[in-house]
Design an enzyme around this catalytic site. Structure first.
Site, PDB file in Angstrom:
ATOM      1  N   LYS A  22       0.834  -1.207   0.000  1.00 28.39           N
ATOM      2  CA  LYS A  22       0.000   0.000   0.000  1.00 28.39           C
ATOM      3  C   LYS A  22       0.868   1.256   0.000  1.00 28.39           C
ATOM      4  O   LYS A  22       0.663   2.169  -0.803  1.00 28.39           O
ATOM      5  CB  LYS A  22      -0.899   0.002   1.251  1.00 28.39           C
ATOM      6  CG  LYS A  22      -1.551   1.338   1.531  1.00 28.39           C
ATOM      7  CD  LYS A  22      -2.421   1.319   2.778  1.00 28.39           C
ATOM      8  CE  LYS A  22      -1.703   1.520   4.092  1.00 28.39           C
ATOM      9  NZ  LYS A  22      -1.373   2.914   4.434  1.00 28.39           N
ATOM     10  N   ASN A  23       1.860   1.294   0.907  1.00 32.04           N
ATOM     11  CA  ASN A  23       2.625   2.531   1.078  1.00 32.04           C
ATOM     12  C   ASN A  23       3.650   2.765  -0.026  1.00 32.04           C
ATOM     13  O   ASN A  23       4.323   3.800  -0.053  1.00 32.04           O
ATOM     14  CB  ASN A  23       3.282   2.564   2.462  1.00 32.04           C
ATOM     15  CG  ASN A  23       2.243   2.770   3.552  1.00 32.04           C
ATOM     16  OD1 ASN A  23       1.092   3.113   3.258  1.00 32.04           O
ATOM     17  ND2 ASN A  23       2.633   2.553   4.795  1.00 32.04           N
ATOM     18  N   CYS A 117      -5.091  12.562  13.672  1.00 31.13           N
ATOM     19  CA  CYS A 117      -5.631  11.250  13.320  1.00 31.13           C
ATOM     20  C   CYS A 117      -5.462  10.301  14.482  1.00 31.13           C
ATOM     21  O   CYS A 117      -4.927  10.678  15.524  1.00 31.13           O
ATOM     22  CB  CYS A 117      -5.002  10.699  12.042  1.00 31.13           C
ATOM     23  SG  CYS A 117      -3.448   9.882  12.288  1.00 31.13           S
ATOM     24  N   ARG A 122       0.476  14.211  13.586  1.00 30.65           N
ATOM     25  CA  ARG A 122       0.944  14.029  12.212  1.00 30.65           C
ATOM     26  C   ARG A 122       0.879  15.309  11.368  1.00 30.65           C
ATOM     27  O   ARG A 122       0.130  15.398  10.394  1.00 30.65           O
ATOM     28  CB  ARG A 122       0.172  12.893  11.531  1.00 30.65           C
ATOM     29  CG  ARG A 122       0.364  11.582  12.273  1.00 30.65           C
ATOM     30  CD  ARG A 122      -0.287  10.442  11.575  1.00 30.65           C
ATOM     31  NE  ARG A 122       0.451  10.000  10.408  1.00 30.65           N
ATOM     32  CZ  ARG A 122      -0.005   9.105   9.556  1.00 30.65           C
ATOM     33  NH1 ARG A 122      -1.177   8.559   9.733  1.00 30.65           N
ATOM     34  NH2 ARG A 122       0.726   8.756   8.515  1.00 30.65           N
ATOM     35  N   ASP A 306       4.672   0.396  12.049  1.00 33.53           N
ATOM     36  CA  ASP A 306       3.477  -0.238  11.485  1.00 33.53           C
ATOM     37  C   ASP A 306       3.340  -1.708  11.901  1.00 33.53           C
ATOM     38  O   ASP A 306       2.360  -2.362  11.544  1.00 33.53           O
ATOM     39  CB  ASP A 306       3.487  -0.131   9.949  1.00 33.53           C
ATOM     40  CG  ASP A 306       3.273   1.302   9.484  1.00 33.53           C
ATOM     41  OD1 ASP A 306       2.832   2.133  10.298  1.00 33.53           O
ATOM     42  OD2 ASP A 306       3.547   1.594   8.300  1.00 33.53           O
ATOM     43  N   ARG A 398      -8.647  -0.832   4.491  1.00 27.35           N
ATOM     44  CA  ARG A 398      -7.810   0.237   3.916  1.00 27.35           C
ATOM     45  C   ARG A 398      -6.458  -0.315   3.468  1.00 27.35           C
ATOM     46  O   ARG A 398      -5.886   0.173   2.497  1.00 27.35           O
ATOM     47  CB  ARG A 398      -7.546   1.318   4.963  1.00 27.35           C
ATOM     48  CG  ARG A 398      -8.731   2.179   5.282  1.00 27.35           C
ATOM     49  CD  ARG A 398      -8.325   3.281   6.208  1.00 27.35           C
ATOM     50  NE  ARG A 398      -7.168   4.006   5.656  1.00 27.35           N
ATOM     51  CZ  ARG A 398      -6.437   4.868   6.328  1.00 27.35           C
ATOM     52  NH1 ARG A 398      -6.724   5.144   7.569  1.00 27.35           N
ATOM     53  NH2 ARG A 398      -5.416   5.466   5.755  1.00 27.35           N
TER      54      ARG A 398
HETATM   55  N1  EPU Z   1       6.483  14.488  11.008  1.00 26.54           N
HETATM   56  C1  EPU Z   1       6.447  15.808  11.339  1.00 26.54           C
HETATM   57  N2  EPU Z   1       6.207  16.711  10.337  1.00 26.54           N
HETATM   58  C2  EPU Z   1       5.999  16.325   9.052  1.00 26.54           C
HETATM   59  C3  EPU Z   1       6.040  14.954   8.720  1.00 26.54           C
HETATM   60  C4  EPU Z   1       6.283  14.048   9.736  1.00 26.54           C
HETATM   61  O1  EPU Z   1       6.633  16.202  12.499  1.00 26.54           O
HETATM   62  O2  EPU Z   1       5.790  17.192   8.202  1.00 26.54           O
HETATM   63  C5  EPU Z   1       6.752  13.492  12.059  1.00 26.54           C
HETATM   64  C6  EPU Z   1       5.560  12.563  12.307  1.00 26.54           C
HETATM   65  O3  EPU Z   1       4.601  13.125  13.153  1.00 26.54           O
HETATM   66  C7  EPU Z   1       6.227  11.344  12.859  1.00 26.54           C
HETATM   67  C8  EPU Z   1       7.556  11.288  12.091  1.00 26.54           C
HETATM   68  O4  EPU Z   1       7.759  12.613  11.606  1.00 26.54           O
HETATM   69  O5  EPU Z   1       6.492  11.524  14.211  1.00 26.54           O
HETATM   70  C9  EPU Z   1       7.618  10.325  10.926  1.00 26.54           C
HETATM   71  O6  EPU Z   1       6.436  10.422  10.155  1.00 26.54           O
HETATM   72  P1  EPU Z   1       6.420  10.170   8.577  1.00 26.54           P
HETATM   73  O7  EPU Z   1       6.293  11.484   7.898  1.00 26.54           O
HETATM   74  O8  EPU Z   1       7.555   9.301   8.200  1.00 26.54           O
HETATM   75  O9  EPU Z   1       5.056   9.392   8.400  1.00 26.54           O
HETATM   76  P2  EPU Z   1       4.150   9.431   7.113  1.00 26.54           P
HETATM   77  O10 EPU Z   1       4.987   9.653   5.926  1.00 26.54           O
HETATM   78  O11 EPU Z   1       2.995  10.327   7.350  1.00 26.54           O
HETATM   79  C10 EPU Z   1       4.326   6.883   6.523  1.00 26.54           C
HETATM   80  C11 EPU Z   1       3.373   5.753   6.323  1.00 26.54           C
HETATM   81  C12 EPU Z   1       2.790   5.353   7.672  1.00 26.54           C
HETATM   82  C13 EPU Z   1       3.943   4.933   8.578  1.00 26.54           C
HETATM   83  C14 EPU Z   1       4.952   6.086   8.699  1.00 26.54           C
HETATM   84  C15 EPU Z   1       6.188   5.730   9.497  1.00 26.54           C
HETATM   85  C16 EPU Z   1       2.550   6.104   4.087  1.00 26.54           C
HETATM   86  C17 EPU Z   1       1.433   6.471   3.182  1.00 26.54           C
HETATM   87  N3  EPU Z   1       2.321   6.160   5.405  1.00 26.54           N
HETATM   88  O12 EPU Z   1       3.572   7.952   7.085  1.00 26.54           O
HETATM   89  O13 EPU Z   1       1.948   4.232   7.437  1.00 26.54           O
HETATM   90  O14 EPU Z   1       3.469   4.625   9.856  1.00 26.54           O
HETATM   91  O15 EPU Z   1       5.381   6.495   7.369  1.00 26.54           O
HETATM   92  O16 EPU Z   1       6.831   4.638   8.948  1.00 26.54           O
HETATM   93  O17 EPU Z   1       3.631   5.757   3.621  1.00 26.54           O
HETATM   94  C18 EPU Z   1       0.178   2.735   7.885  1.00 26.54           C
HETATM   95  O18 EPU Z   1       0.400   2.200   6.787  1.00 26.54           O
HETATM   96  O19 EPU Z   1      -0.588   2.228   8.742  1.00 26.54           O
HETATM   97  C19 EPU Z   1       0.826   4.015   8.205  1.00 26.54           C
HETATM   98  C20 EPU Z   1       0.366   4.839   9.151  1.00 26.54           C
END
Ligand code: EPU
Length: 419
Positions: A22-23, A117, A122, A306, A398
């Site tokens: 998915k990701n 969320c 996030r 995850d 999802r």
């Molecule tokens: N963060 C910030 N600011 C930002 C972006 C991130 O503070 O602008 C923080 C987040 O709050 C978190 C950390 O940085 O503490 C890392 O978050 P990341 O941005 O890596 O998460 P994401 O890109 O929103 C993806 C996956 C998630 C997975 C996380 C961590 C996708 C679509 N989603 O989310 O997947 O948990 O990376 O590996 O790729 C899931 O599939 O269930 C899921 C939540």
């Protein structure tokens, strides 16, 4: 709305075919917005989040069809829309992945802020700051990020305080068409990012540093559509291995990539599972008792957040003490209250959960609160005595393709009913 019923206590035997990730599929679908033409993606999982992303692309002017199951053709000739509405973004945060490609191609993007969320605040400040570094002008207005680029995105240096997966992906897509060179420092290294780098490279982008925390993108004037295969879902793979842990038995996970689960597979060995790694499959088996282990979630190649909920479910079936530290998201313990309903003994102190394994769980009505929390309830239900009824299964749909059918095929007593 559907619910899932599981009667625990049956060991699993057979083969489960792992679906596409998915990701990885979500950013690759967003990348098709970068240039006109017909893009082909293979091994696309059939999931609710994928359908949401495709709905978003349609609102932007793209069309798509599946010439055969799991092969997706997206035509982005007609892309003129630049807005991702609150309605779509609030159901799927990954909608924010259209920000980079839309700015690169149309020089304009308006994307709703996702809001909080089930697993934490996030924010998307890294995405916004990164795009500003590339010359975008951003305004926050009525809950939307309104981004404009006067001429063309310009290469720049981006440093992430914390490696962000979708943040890195958005920057890669934006920088691919920027003028000049972009450096992404402290980039995330998740395998899904490597998959995106491969797609962008096939489209004509110039990127070096794949799989490292320093990516260099030499912007190009034009990209062309390409055909790319989505990598196997490492989180789905890990979830079924955790299920073998709780249920017992021996299962072969086919069409997966063991190299994408380094820390998780080591933990599973420490838990007492036998794990055989092959080129594109894993054989997971449990015959003895479950040992307790400590876990700390970390960016890749560390233990994935995850899979935190699923290993917690497994730890409730041990007879020892396990300390689980969640370092990525501040509120990712929603499954704890549901596991309590099944007889688990878990104490949460801030970002730490202390699990006292009771060695047994009992079936109960429980509620899915987010995707991975729901998966942990399935993992727990497979071990529990009696019937576990999981409601709000749409969370599970999802991100897991036909989970109930896949588990049924390996001997689980699991069925889906209308609520
Ligand atoms: N963060 C910030 N600011 C930002 C972006 C991130 O503070 O602008 C923080 C987040 O709050 C978190 C950390 O940085 O503490 C890392 O978050 P990341 O941005 O890596 O998460 P994401 O890109 O929103 C993806 C996956 C998630 C997975 C996380 C961590 C996708 C679509 N989603 O989310 O997947 O948990 O990376 O590996 O790729 C899931 O599939 O269930 C899921 C939540």
């Amino acid at each position: 709305m559907d619910k899932i019923l599981i009667e625990g206590g049956r060991p699993l035997h057979g083969t489960i075919r792992v679906s596409g990730a998915k990701n990885a599929a979500l950013p690759l679908i967003a990348a098709t917005l970068l240039c006109p033409g017909e893009h082909t993606l293979y091994n696309v999982p059939d999931l609710r989040d994928i359908r949401t992303m495709l709905r978003l692309l349609e609102t932007l002017g793209a069309t798509y069809h599946y010439p055969e199951p799991h092969t997706l053709k997206i035509n982005s000739d007609g892309v003129q829309g630049f807005e991702a509405s609150y309605d779509l973004v609030k159901t799927m945060r990954a909608s924010v992945l259209v920000l980079g490609p839309l700015l690169a191609r149309l020089r304009r993007a308006r994307v709703s802020l996702p809001g909080g969320c089930a697993i934490g605040a996030r924010p998307i400040n890294f995405h916004m700051q990164g795009l500003q570094k590339l010359g975008a002008e951003l305004e926050l207005e009525a809950g939307y990020v309104d981004a404009v680029v006067k001429k063309r995105l310009q290469g720049g240096t981006i440093y992430f305080d914390v490696p962000s997966v979708t943040g890195t992906e958005n920057m890669l897509m934006a920088a691919a068409l920027a003028q000049g060179t972009t450096l992404i420092k402290n980039a995330a290294k998740e395998p899904e990012i490597g998959n995106l780098v491969d797609m962008l490279t096939a489209m004509g982008a110039q990127i070096s540093g794949r799989d490292t925390d320093m990516l260099t993108i030499q912007g190009v004037d034009e990209l062309q559509p390409a055909a790319t295969t989505i990598i196997a879902d490492r989180i789905e793979t890990g979830t079924y291995i955790a299920a073998v842990g709780t249920a017992g038995g021996e299962v072969t996970l086919s069409h997966c990539n063991p190299r994408h689960l380094p820390s998780f597979l080591e933990k599973m060995r420490a838990v007492g599972l036998s794990i055989e790694e092959h080129d594109s499959s894993i054989v997971a088996a449990r015959s003895g008792p479950i040992k307790s282990v400590d876990v700390k979630t970390m960016p890749y190649p560390g233990f994935p957040t995850d899979l935190q909920a699923q290993i917690m479910a497994l730890m409730t079936c041990s007879t020892g003490l396990s300390v689980i530290d969640e370092t990525i998201f501040e509120n990712r313990f929603m499954h704890v209250a549901e596991l309590h309903r099944m007889g688990a003994d878990i104490r949460v102190e801030g970002g730490r959960a202390i699990v006292s394994g009771t060695g047994r769980l009992s079936g109960a009505p429980v509620m899915a609160t987010d995707l991975r929390a729901s998966a942990s309830l399935v993992v727990a239900g497979l071990a529990a005595e009696g019937v576990t009824t999981i409601s709000r299964v749409y969370h599970l749909d999802r991100g897991y393709e036909r989970l109930d059918e896949k588990l049924q095929k390996v001997g689980a007593c699991i069925r889906r009913e209308k609520e």
